[in-house]
Write a protein that holds these residues in place. Structure first.
Motif, PDB file in Angstrom:
ATOM      1  N   UNK A 203     -11.851  -9.881   0.068  1.00 20.49           N
ATOM      2  CA  UNK A 203     -10.711 -10.800   0.089  1.00 20.49           C
ATOM      3  C   UNK A 203      -9.478 -10.159  -0.556  1.00 20.49           C
ATOM      4  N   UNK A 204      -9.691  -9.530  -1.714  1.00 19.44           N
ATOM      5  CA  UNK A 204      -8.584  -8.856  -2.405  1.00 19.44           C
ATOM      6  C   UNK A 204      -8.000  -7.762  -1.526  1.00 19.44           C
ATOM      7  N   UNK A 205      -8.875  -6.998  -0.884  1.00 19.05           N
ATOM      8  CA  UNK A 205      -8.411  -5.884  -0.047  1.00 19.05           C
ATOM      9  C   UNK A 205      -7.583  -6.394   1.138  1.00 19.05           C
ATOM     10  N   UNK A 206      -8.062  -7.466   1.757  1.00 21.03           N
ATOM     11  CA  UNK A 206      -7.353  -8.017   2.924  1.00 21.03           C
ATOM     12  C   UNK A 206      -5.994  -8.585   2.539  1.00 21.03           C
ATOM     13  N   UNK A 207      -5.886  -9.065   1.290  1.00 17.91           N
ATOM     14  CA  UNK A 207      -4.639  -9.724   0.866  1.00 17.91           C
ATOM     15  C   UNK A 207      -3.471  -8.753   0.711  1.00 17.91           C
ATOM     16  N   UNK A 208      -3.743  -7.458   0.791  1.00 15.57           N
ATOM     17  CA  UNK A 208      -2.656  -6.462   0.693  1.00 15.57           C
ATOM     18  C   UNK A 208      -2.313  -5.983   2.111  1.00 15.57           C
ATOM     19  N   UNK A 209      -1.117  -6.346   2.628  1.00 20.99           N
ATOM     20  CA  UNK A 209      -0.779  -6.020   4.036  1.00 20.99           C
ATOM     21  C   UNK A 209      -0.398  -4.549   4.205  1.00 20.99           C
ATOM     22  N   UNK A 210      -1.389  -3.686   4.152  1.00 19.82           N
ATOM     23  CA  UNK A 210      -1.150  -2.239   4.166  1.00 19.82           C
ATOM     24  C   UNK A 210      -0.998  -1.709   5.601  1.00 19.82           C
ATOM     25  N   UNK A 211       0.068  -2.159   6.267  1.00 17.09           N
ATOM     26  CA  UNK A 211       0.336  -1.780   7.657  1.00 17.09           C
ATOM     27  C   UNK A 211       1.080  -0.438   7.683  1.00 17.09           C
ATOM     28  N   UNK A 212       0.406   0.596   8.144  1.00 18.52           N
ATOM     29  CA  UNK A 212       1.012   1.938   8.039  1.00 18.52           C
ATOM     30  C   UNK A 212       2.113   2.174   9.060  1.00 18.52           C
ATOM     31  N   UNK A 213       2.109   1.425  10.186  1.00 20.64           N
ATOM     32  CA  UNK A 213       3.125   1.673  11.217  1.00 20.64           C
ATOM     33  C   UNK A 213       4.440   0.976  10.912  1.00 20.64           C
ATOM     34  N   UNK A 214       4.447   0.078   9.932  1.00 17.69           N
ATOM     35  CA  UNK A 214       5.654  -0.671   9.580  1.00 17.69           C
ATOM     36  C   UNK A 214       6.262  -0.040   8.329  1.00 17.69           C
ATOM     37  N   UNK A 215       7.380   0.662   8.530  1.00 20.81           N
ATOM     38  CA  UNK A 215       7.956   1.404   7.402  1.00 20.81           C
ATOM     39  C   UNK A 215       8.290   0.505   6.218  1.00 20.81           C
ATOM     40  N   UNK A 216       8.687  -0.736   6.526  1.00 23.63           N
ATOM     41  CA  UNK A 216       9.086  -1.641   5.439  1.00 23.63           C
ATOM     42  C   UNK A 216       7.883  -2.054   4.597  1.00 23.63           C
TER      43      UNK A 216
ATOM     44  N   UNK B 172      10.936   8.814  12.808  1.00 24.53           N
ATOM     45  CA  UNK B 172      10.837   7.879  11.704  1.00 24.53           C
ATOM     46  C   UNK B 172      12.250   7.386  11.396  1.00 24.53           C
ATOM     47  N   UNK B 173      12.389   6.095  11.046  1.00 21.78           N
ATOM     48  CA  UNK B 173      13.729   5.534  10.805  1.00 21.78           C
ATOM     49  C   UNK B 173      14.290   6.050   9.477  1.00 21.78           C
ATOM     50  N   UNK B 174      13.455   6.011   8.444  1.00 22.91           N
ATOM     51  CA  UNK B 174      13.880   6.467   7.111  1.00 22.91           C
ATOM     52  C   UNK B 174      13.341   7.874   6.894  1.00 22.91           C
ATOM     53  N   UNK B 175      14.234   8.856   6.956  1.00 20.96           N
ATOM     54  CA  UNK B 175      13.777  10.257   6.917  1.00 20.96           C
ATOM     55  C   UNK B 175      13.222  10.661   5.546  1.00 20.96           C
ATOM     56  N   UNK B 176      13.383   9.785   4.533  1.00 19.94           N
ATOM     57  CA  UNK B 176      12.840  10.126   3.209  1.00 19.94           C
ATOM     58  C   UNK B 176      11.515   9.393   2.956  1.00 19.94           C
ATOM     59  N   UNK B 177      11.018   8.689   3.978  1.00 18.50           N
ATOM     60  CA  UNK B 177       9.798   7.897   3.809  1.00 18.50           C
ATOM     61  C   UNK B 177       8.600   8.768   3.400  1.00 18.50           C
ATOM     62  N   UNK B 178       7.942   8.389   2.302  1.00 21.61           N
ATOM     63  CA  UNK B 178       6.779   9.126   1.834  1.00 21.61           C
ATOM     64  C   UNK B 178       5.514   8.648   2.543  1.00 21.61           C
ATOM     65  N   UNK B 179       4.658   9.572   2.910  1.00 20.89           N
ATOM     66  CA  UNK B 179       3.351   9.207   3.459  1.00 20.89           C
ATOM     67  C   UNK B 179       2.523   8.577   2.345  1.00 20.89           C
ATOM     68  N   UNK B 180       1.628   7.644   2.678  1.00 21.85           N
ATOM     69  CA  UNK B 180       0.757   7.096   1.639  1.00 21.85           C
ATOM     70  C   UNK B 180      -0.245   8.162   1.165  1.00 21.85           C
ATOM     71  N   UNK B 181      -0.683   8.070  -0.089  1.00 21.42           N
ATOM     72  CA  UNK B 181      -1.559   9.119  -0.628  1.00 21.42           C
ATOM     73  C   UNK B 181      -2.991   8.997  -0.109  1.00 21.42           C
ATOM     74  N   UNK B 182      -3.730  10.104  -0.201  1.00 21.77           N
ATOM     75  CA  UNK B 182      -5.167  10.088   0.077  1.00 21.77           C
ATOM     76  C   UNK B 182      -5.875   9.846  -1.261  1.00 21.77           C
ATOM     77  N   UNK B 183      -6.821   8.924  -1.240  1.00 23.75           N
ATOM     78  CA  UNK B 183      -7.568   8.608  -2.466  1.00 23.75           C
ATOM     79  C   UNK B 183      -8.874   9.408  -2.461  1.00 23.75           C
ATOM     80  N   UNK B 184      -9.059  10.236  -3.494  1.00 24.93           N
ATOM     81  CA  UNK B 184     -10.303  11.002  -3.622  1.00 24.93           C
ATOM     82  C   UNK B 184     -11.047  10.576  -4.888  1.00 24.93           C
TER      83      UNK B 184
END
Lengths: 482, 482
Positions: free
Chosen positions: A28-41, A77-89
């Motif tokens: 439930x906690x995981x789903x509650x975070x809208x981590x949509x990678x294709x939406x820059x905002x 990409x619209x925002x040329x300074x947009x950072x990719x999300x990190x990989x969690x290891x």
């Protein structure tokens, strides 16, 4: 022997059952975070999801937890300074006497809006207690499986059991957007963070149907393209300009209409010729699989199957390419009527690839065909076709150690021998792990074929979630001993 | 005589100049209300705009002000209880010795989002003082002209002048969405509120170019259609379902590609045959009009003209039909890549109509052609084609009393004889007024051809706004005396 080992696993299975309420809460906690990678905002939400996983890993006793930054997102990409999300290891155990299993999953999700037709808010998990089903974006793709691995550790901790293998987790946040940056990271860490990994397990696909568990030894690839046609400097009024300027939409629709037929036939010359011929041996493999036209119809919610028998359906899902037209960016897309001539339109489509399609050669054929079709129009508009992202197909050996271990665990939990299947979807990273780490990859699905990944009302049955956790844990036990 | 009368009008013109800051402020207020009629969620803003006009009319001394409710909006509509915005009616003067002019305008606007590419917020008027231009959604279409009429009254009030005619205003809030409900209201009020009206004037179109004022005696009509193709019960993952279900997008793109060619030729059989033949006399009319390919290119911001000479451009804008593909509802329309098979897609297109196309006959041809094209596909998907709204073409006599009066006023203000033109756009209500009230209709535009109605960065030059007010007032004077 299987039954003896199953007895051994009973306390683990029992503990998973006891922890069920907590595991549902974790999802439930995981789903509650809208981590949509294709939406820059929504990129900050993707990062928030990475941080959520880090705190969970810490609490469970993982060590060497790292957030691997991947730099800025490359164009388009619209925002040329947009950072990719990190990989969690992270690691759980470093015993050199044990085998080491790398577990991959992704914590980003497809876009979802209530207005798309969801019955409940997509980013608030809805637990339908009567049906015993969990609804929410990411429930099955791929947050359920990702937290499933954490649940396995939690059950071991509660039991005071040692994990029978060393576990390395690798969770990414761009899978739904072409896994940008992941290939490079895997290549870089192959001899560093991932050194000593014996096997890679991915739980990011689905059962073929709704009743029988499967293990998956093949995937289609995916090349995603866009056609950009640009005319006027800005959108125009169709009353004033209709009939006197060349309209980009007219050209785009013409070009897009030359790509695929209603019956699914790809019209780009040369694509079908690259497909590996069907051998008699392979043809027979499809006979045993549990599937039917009715199951496809139930999953699609319609009677729109292109094939009237199980074998043709499976072949076209698994071993033949397909081309889908996804949509158009820049055109009118709202409800009602808008009398606009869109100035710039971007047509999106993708091709699912199979052995022996060569990705670069496919790009050439696509670019050549589309350029020729556009040139035929003799349009004054500007034209461009480009690849947005690609990922190769993958096929493995379903009789190796890891598949055998996973089959035993599945049989213990579900009481049936799983079907060995391939999949129509793409998990490009599968191939990267296989190549860069030089080890086997196993696809061990948790959800069902009707879960609605990428669709509205995405769900995960509680039985699949809980039995899935048992299967993941059981698999680690059998593989650790093999 | 013209110069004598012009002298008479000088104090009025002077007062308009003095009131310029206030008039700009009035337009600013109007633009700040996002009265988008096609967006159901913004319906309260459309109503707010109606109330704004009512309060302005009251303050200026209008009488018999009424808000005519039109009931619920007919389907297709998401909210079946949605109320249509009201029609605003009002009178200024009821002297039986004077002529009565009905002035029509609309207070709703096209959709606009900053993200569409606007340089400034579309619903905050931006006054570029260097260029002397007012930017904002509705500035030229049609809030500028609507408040222009109010400005004329205010200038008369300030001067203490009597208006030379009785004025009746009729402002609607659904023009950009097919003028739903207006036809019935006009028919109903023809012998009631509108009784005694001698002439109808509409200021809701544009100059042909950017330099020379025009009076407009013809309009194209517009029939707006949608093609609905529906397959799966919900959007599907293209990896899992690509190649095994019939995709609605494939069918829709195929059907849409059979409607029009890059060169603008309509491919629906029978449409061209309904178009009135071009006579030698009409052909010569186009010689005199001030226009060029370069002006079209400047207005479209591109070199995408389908014709290489002025006459062909004008003919195709005014007297030939055109077909524009506006977009697709239900498909992926965002940026980036989404691997979705859309379950239900709705293709939108419209045909601009001209003499002698019969609207009902056109619908038949469209439905027949599209149904045939869909049937050719032999698709298992569900299919429907429907008319969203229609409005007929209109042609008037450019030498009647009202055109003569407007020509005089234009010459006084701008110092040139206006071009007599037709327009490519549609104002369906023109025909309704003519038919129901049995009087002549005059189209007296305020803005320029490059104002960007329905586009981003919609604008109105301050000179057009202020001189436009003078022209509207001057016209009332000449018409009152004629």
């Amino acid at each position: 022997m299987a039954s003896y080992e199953k007895l051994e696993l009973e306390p683990f299975f029992q503990t998973i059952e006891e922890l069920k309420p907590k595991f549902i809460q974790r999802l439930q906690k995981a789903i509650s975070i809208p981590s949509v990678s294709s939406d820059e905002s929504l990129r900050p939400k993707v990062v928030e999801m990475a941080n959520f996983l880090v705190s969970e890993l810490k609490e469970l006793g993982f060590t060497d937890i790292q957030l691997k930054e991947l730099g800025t997102q490359p164009p388009p990409v619209a925002d040329s300074t947009l950072q990719l999300p990190p990989i969690v290891l992270g690691r759980f155990g470093t015993d050199p006497a044990k085998k080491t299993v790398l577990v991959y999953g992704h914590y980003d999700v497809q876009p979802a809006l209530k207005e798309d037709g969801w019955s409940t808010e997509p980013f608030e998990m809805h637990y339908d207690q009567q049906k015993d089903i969990l609804y929410g974006r990411g429930s099955t793709d791929d947050k359920g499986p990702v937290v499933g691995w954490l649940n396995v550790i939690e059950a071991h901790n509660k039991l005071g059991w040692e994990l029978p293998v060393n576990l390395v987790v690798c969770f990414e946040g761009m899978e739904e957007s072409g896994s940008l940056g992941l290939d490079d990271l895997v290549a870089k860490e192959a001899k560093q963070y991932f050194k000593g990994v014996d096997q890679v397990t991915i739980s990011d696909n689905y059962w073929l149907g709704t009743k029988k568990p499967v293990l998956t030894y093949g995937l289609r690839g995916c090349n995603y393209y866009q056609i950009i046609i640009e005319g006027p400097g800005a959108d125009l009024h169709s009353g004033i300009f209709g009939g006197i300027v060349a309209e980009p939409m007219t050209d785009l629709i013409k070009v897009m209409s030359t790509l695929v037929d209603t019956d699914g036939k790809i019209l780009i010359p040369g694509v079908d010729a690259m497909v590996a011929p069907l051998t008699e041996k392979e043809d027979k493999l499809y006979d045993a699989i549990d599937f039917s036209v009715e199951e496809l119809n139930a999953a699609s919610g319609s009677k729109t199957s292109l094939h009237d028998n199980k074998k043709d359906i499976l072949k076209h899902r698994w071993r033949y390419p397909s081309l889908s037209l996804h949509g158009i960016e820049g055109a009118f897309s709202g409800s009602g009527a808008k009398t606009v001539i869109p100035a710039k339109v971007v047509g999106k489509f993708s091709i699912r690839t199979v052995p022996d399609i060569v990705s670069g050669k496919l790009d050439e054929l696509v670019f050549k065909h589309i350029t020729e079709e556009f040139n035929k129009l003799k349009s004054p508009n500007k034209f461009k076709v480009e690849l947005i992202h690609d990922g190769n197909y993958w096929v493995s050996d379903p009789f190796n150690e890891s598949f055998t271990a996973a089959a035993k665990a599945t049989q213990d939990v579900w009481g049936v021998v799983p079907d060995f299947t391939r999949e129509g979807g793409s998990i490009p990273i599968t191939l990267t792990f296989e190549k860069e780490l030089g080890v086997d990859v196993l696809l061990l699905p948790m959800g069902r074929g009707d879960d609605g990944a990428h669709s509205i009302n995405e769900k995960l049955d509680v039985s699949n979630y809980i039995n899935g956790c048992k299967t993941l844990g059981g698999y680690l036990h059998y593989f650790g001993k093999s």
